[in-house]
Design a protein around this motif. Structure first.
Motif, mmCIF file in Angstrom:
data_model
loop_
_atom_site.group_PDB
_atom_site.id
_atom_site.type_symbol
_atom_site.label_atom_id
_atom_site.label_comp_id
_atom_site.label_asym_id
_atom_site.label_seq_id
_atom_site.Cartn_x
_atom_site.Cartn_y
_atom_site.Cartn_z
ATOM 1 N N ALA B 79 0.812 -1.217 0.000
ATOM 2 C CA ALA B 79 0.000 0.000 0.000
ATOM 3 C C ALA B 79 0.846 1.268 0.000
ATOM 4 O O ALA B 79 0.422 2.303 -0.503
ATOM 5 C CB ALA B 79 -0.934 -0.006 1.217
ATOM 6 N N ARG B 84 -5.274 3.650 -4.813
ATOM 7 C CA ARG B 84 -6.264 2.834 -5.492
ATOM 8 C C ARG B 84 -7.664 3.416 -5.382
ATOM 9 O O ARG B 84 -8.069 3.867 -4.321
ATOM 10 C CB ARG B 84 -6.258 1.453 -4.833
ATOM 11 C CG ARG B 84 -6.663 0.410 -5.796
ATOM 12 C CD ARG B 84 -6.465 -0.965 -5.261
ATOM 13 N NE ARG B 84 -7.042 -1.834 -6.260
ATOM 14 C CZ ARG B 84 -7.457 -3.053 -6.041
ATOM 15 N NH1 ARG B 84 -7.353 -3.563 -4.847
ATOM 16 N NH2 ARG B 84 -7.971 -3.766 -6.997
ATOM 17 N N GLY B 92 -14.489 2.922 -1.239
ATOM 18 C CA GLY B 92 -13.312 3.765 -1.069
ATOM 19 C C GLY B 92 -13.226 4.521 0.234
ATOM 20 O O GLY B 92 -12.173 5.056 0.583
ATOM 21 N N THR B 93 -14.357 4.593 0.955
ATOM 22 C CA THR B 93 -14.370 5.358 2.200
ATOM 23 C C THR B 93 -15.112 4.569 3.273
ATOM 24 O O THR B 93 -15.857 3.651 2.969
ATOM 25 C CB THR B 93 -15.100 6.710 2.013
ATOM 26 O OG1 THR B 93 -16.284 6.478 1.245
ATOM 27 C CG2 THR B 93 -14.235 7.716 1.303
ATOM 28 N N GLU B 101 -11.667 12.029 9.231
ATOM 29 C CA GLU B 101 -11.107 10.765 9.713
ATOM 30 C C GLU B 101 -10.689 9.881 8.545
ATOM 31 O O GLU B 101 -9.630 9.248 8.568
ATOM 32 C CB GLU B 101 -12.129 10.024 10.589
ATOM 33 C CG GLU B 101 -12.283 10.625 11.974
ATOM 34 C CD GLU B 101 -13.430 10.028 12.781
ATOM 35 O OE1 GLU B 101 -13.419 10.172 14.003
ATOM 36 O OE2 GLU B 101 -14.355 9.432 12.177
ATOM 37 N N ASN B 102 -11.526 9.850 7.511
ATOM 38 C CA ASN B 102 -11.184 9.093 6.310
ATOM 39 C C ASN B 102 -9.895 9.609 5.682
ATOM 40 O O ASN B 102 -9.022 8.839 5.279
ATOM 41 C CB ASN B 102 -12.326 9.179 5.290
ATOM 42 C CG ASN B 102 -13.356 8.079 5.475
ATOM 43 O OD1 ASN B 102 -13.097 6.927 5.155
ATOM 44 N ND2 ASN B 102 -14.504 8.427 6.022
ATOM 45 N N LEU B 105 -6.885 8.627 7.678
ATOM 46 C CA LEU B 105 -6.511 7.228 7.422
ATOM 47 C C LEU B 105 -5.663 7.149 6.157
ATOM 48 O O LEU B 105 -4.642 6.455 6.105
ATOM 49 C CB LEU B 105 -7.764 6.359 7.242
ATOM 50 C CG LEU B 105 -8.608 6.037 8.478
ATOM 51 C CD1 LEU B 105 -9.892 5.336 8.060
ATOM 52 C CD2 LEU B 105 -7.840 5.173 9.454
ATOM 53 N N ALA B 106 -6.112 7.884 5.117
ATOM 54 C CA ALA B 106 -5.404 7.854 3.835
ATOM 55 C C ALA B 106 -4.057 8.555 3.931
ATOM 56 O O ALA B 106 -3.104 8.199 3.250
ATOM 57 C CB ALA B 106 -6.253 8.516 2.751
ATOM 58 N N ARG B 108 -2.060 8.309 6.179
ATOM 59 C CA ARG B 108 -1.101 7.408 6.827
ATOM 60 C C ARG B 108 -0.905 6.140 6.005
ATOM 61 O O ARG B 108 -0.473 5.126 6.533
ATOM 62 C CB ARG B 108 -1.597 7.059 8.238
ATOM 63 C CG ARG B 108 -1.460 8.228 9.202
ATOM 64 C CD ARG B 108 -2.338 8.079 10.430
ATOM 65 N NE ARG B 108 -2.174 9.218 11.318
ATOM 66 C CZ ARG B 108 -2.625 10.438 11.080
ATOM 67 N NH1 ARG B 108 -3.287 10.676 9.966
ATOM 68 N NH2 ARG B 108 -2.421 11.422 11.933
ATOM 69 N N ARG B 109 -1.248 6.209 4.748
ATOM 70 C CA ARG B 109 -1.099 5.020 3.902
ATOM 71 C C ARG B 109 0.331 4.526 3.930
ATOM 72 O O ARG B 109 1.271 5.279 3.699
ATOM 73 C CB ARG B 109 -1.503 5.345 2.458
ATOM 74 C CG ARG B 109 -1.302 4.175 1.500
ATOM 75 C CD ARG B 109 -2.088 4.327 0.206
ATOM 76 N NE ARG B 109 -1.837 5.574 -0.486
ATOM 77 C CZ ARG B 109 -0.749 5.816 -1.206
ATOM 78 N NH1 ARG B 109 0.187 4.910 -1.325
ATOM 79 N NH2 ARG B 109 -0.595 6.979 -1.790
ATOM 80 N N GLY B 110 0.463 3.228 4.235
ATOM 81 C CA GLY B 110 1.785 2.619 4.245
ATOM 82 C C GLY B 110 2.632 2.929 5.466
ATOM 83 O O GLY B 110 3.763 2.500 5.563
ATOM 84 N N LYS B 111 2.060 3.683 6.423
ATOM 85 C CA LYS B 111 2.828 3.979 7.638
ATOM 86 C C LYS B 111 2.309 3.148 8.802
ATOM 87 O O LYS B 111 1.179 2.676 8.791
ATOM 88 C CB LYS B 111 2.703 5.472 7.989
ATOM 89 C CG LYS B 111 3.251 6.378 6.926
ATOM 90 C CD LYS B 111 3.510 7.774 7.489
ATOM 91 C CE LYS B 111 3.931 8.741 6.396
ATOM 92 N NZ LYS B 111 2.793 9.434 5.763
ATOM 93 N N MET B 161 -8.110 11.017 -1.668
ATOM 94 C CA MET B 161 -7.436 10.242 -0.631
ATOM 95 C C MET B 161 -6.323 9.368 -1.218
ATOM 96 O O MET B 161 -5.271 9.179 -0.610
ATOM 97 C CB MET B 161 -8.447 9.366 0.116
ATOM 98 C CG MET B 161 -9.269 10.145 1.141
ATOM 99 S SD MET B 161 -10.779 9.274 1.678
ATOM 100 C CE MET B 161 -10.103 7.713 2.231
#
Lengths: 294, 267
Positions: B79, B84, B92-93, B101-102, B105-106, B108-111, B161
């Protein structure tokens, strides 16, 4: 209903409130129907009781109790995610195994804690009625748990947990290992349930392997009652609502027990039937209301 | 950038329902390229994206992204590199979570998800700014639940996002197919802005031939799990819907009419 019975119901509501919070995490946040709680409640009681009889500090005994509950929840989570067993079935398997484990831990089906120190002893020595001091202790624990859970749900981990229950595909594509969030989430839930079991056992003076029967149904009933009476769309306030739901539920049960209809009255063993009926009514009510509106 | 070597994927292998979705597919996508992928139903377009994203592993072949062999990694570990957008706007949400909040989350993708706050004040400012560029008024609705938004609004949010943390590659899987034409147009404009503005390497699957012709610098037509046509540059610019239809019929001689739907031509 006497003031004594009212206060007793309040105690139970607050004590089992911790369990209700745990069920809320799995049932509502993770969307993971988890019956492990029927086994992890007496598990917490068993671990704490055995340690107290061995001379442990009663407060300190809550930590291994929570740890045992966490492990039990992790087993259910792992069965479901790693071994791909249907979540409900996975939890039934763990619950069943816990029955044997709990008896192993205690060495017998129940342990008495009468005359042993408990977390209620320090306040009990003060010059106030036991029932009030118990409520103070229960209230402190539940306030601590509510604060802890509200904080946790606002962290990055907590938000990932909420997303795992809401939209697992989406949160996976954002880099969250949903196996990890499910396993730890169900673990945290059962840790809270185990502490609840330990507190109730210490309060009632005994740990019993059969005390867990119907825990999940009582938990669900409390959640539904809380959500119906105090509707809330935010996790922070919903947490408080379900604790209040737990108290109201125990009050209703106490009232039902006190009923006397022309020679008929409920006995303690009718409790499960009353609760089951209550859950069905509460779950069906919103559906009926929708039908009526149409 | 992205290199697929001999990618094969079977579904229900060894049963009567066995389907080979990808058949030794080779594809190379350069940095900053915007590739449109078309093809009939069952050509393997979505399987291709799902293999790259890690929804399921390929049975054969290698997937190299930015020099890393990612073929064996689980989805959540890829990710970090991949943004995507799904076809279904609901995917997607998180409906029960707020817009901010959504987005957090996005963001922090990959963290690693730690015990630090889920949203920081600094982020909110950035989210508000990014949302205002959509022109949908979402910047004033940060605390509204995503479930309250329309399909188009949710898809716009998802697109935003997916690019909040710059993706090494952006995967769009028919992301306007579930929307009405006007909203789809809006989302495609936004797609163009984000992809061209950020020079993002992108693979977009579409059923809409007109869309495939007017977007991106390269067009790939898939057929039975392989690349059938691959046009780029001026070659692609000269292509017409008629050309594509002709190629399509040549590839599918046995299905004269029902293979091409109105949706593919008119979209």
């Amino acid at each position: 209903m006497t003031l004594y019975a009212l206060s007793g119901a309040l105690s139970l509501g607050l004590g089992y409130g911790l369990m209700v919070l745990g069920v809320y995490i799995t049932f509502r946040i993770l969307d993971f129907p988890d019956l492990t709680v029927d086994g992890s409640l007496p598990l917490g009681a068993a671990v704490s009781a055995v340690l107290i009889t061995k001379g442990w500090d009663p407060f300190l005994s809550l930590l291994p109790a929570a740890g045992a509950g966490f492990l039990a929840g992790m087993v259910t989570g792992a069965l479901s995610t790693k071994l791909r067993i249907l979540n409900l079935l996975a939890s039934i398997i763990t619950m069943t195994a816990l029955y044997s484990i709990n008896i192993r831990i205690m060495g017998r089906p129940n342990i008495s804690l009468i005359s042993l120190p408990t977390v209620f002893s320090p306040l009990g020595r003060l010059d106030i009625p036991t029932i009030i001091s118990s409520n103070i202790v229960f209230l402190s624990f539940i306030l601590f748990a509510v604060a802890l859970l509200s904080w946790l749900m606002r962290t990055e981990y907590g938000q990932a947990l909420v997303a795992t229950g809401d939209n697992p595909r989406m949160i996976k594509s954002l880099g969250v290992n949903t196996n990890f969030t499910i396993i730890t989430g169900v673990g945290i839930s059962n840790a809270m349930v185990a502490v609840s079991g330990a507190l109730i056992a210490q309060n009632q003076g005994s740990a019993d392997v059969s005390s867990g029967i119907g825990t999940i149904v009582a938990g669900l009933a409390s959640i539904v009652v809380g959500e119906t009476l105090f509707p809330s769309s935010r996790v922070g306030t919903a947490i408080i609502a379900v604790v209040l739901g737990s108290v109201v539920y125990r009050l209703v049960i106490a009232l039902a027990m006190g009923l006397n209809l022309g020679g008929f009255s409920f006995t303690a063993s009718d409790l499960q039937l009353i609760t089951a009926t209550l859950v069905v009514v509460a779950l069906v009510l919103p559906m009926l209301r929708k039908k009526g509106a149409r | 950038m992205l290199r697929l070597e001999g990618l094969s994927k079977w579904f229900a292998k060894g049963t009567v329902n066995e389907v080979q979705a990808l058949d030794g597919l080779d594809l190379e996508v350069g940095t900053g390229e915007f590739v449109c992928v078309i093809g009939s139903n069952g050509a393997g377009k979505s399987t291709l994206l799902n293999c790259v994203a890690g929804t399921y592993p390929p049975d054969k072949g290698r997937i190299l992204l930015a020099g890393e062999d990612i073929g064996g990694r689980p989805e959540f570990k890829r990710a970090r590199l991949i943004g995507r957008v799904f076809q279904d706007p609901l995917l997607g949400t998180c409906a029960s979570m707020t817009i901010e909040e959504n987005m957090a989350l996005a963001n922090r993708r990959g963290k690693r998800r730690t015990l630090r706050p889920g949203i920081r004040d600094l982020e909110r400012e950035r989210f508000r700014e990014a949302l205002s560029k959509l022109g949908l008024g979402l910047e004033d609705r940060l605390k509204d639940k995503a479930g309250l938004l329309s399909g188009g609004q949710r898809q716009a949010l998802t697109l935003l996002m997916a690019t909040l943390v710059r993706p090494t590659i952006l995967l769009l899987d028919e992301h306007t197919a579930a929307l009405d034409p006007k909203t789809a147009g809006l989302i495609m404009d936004l797609t163009r802005d984000l992809v061209e503005g950020g020079k993002l390497t992108t693979i977009m699957i579409t059923h809409n031939m007109q869309q495939a012709l007017s977007f991106g610098g390269r067009l790939v037509m898939m057929h039975r799990g392989k690349v059938l046509l691959d046009y780029s540059g001026s070659e692609k610019e000269r292509l017409t819907v008629q050309d594509l239809l002709r190629h399509f019929h040549e590839a599918n001689p046995l299905i004269p009419d029902n293979g091409v739907t109105d949706r593919m031509v008119l979209g």
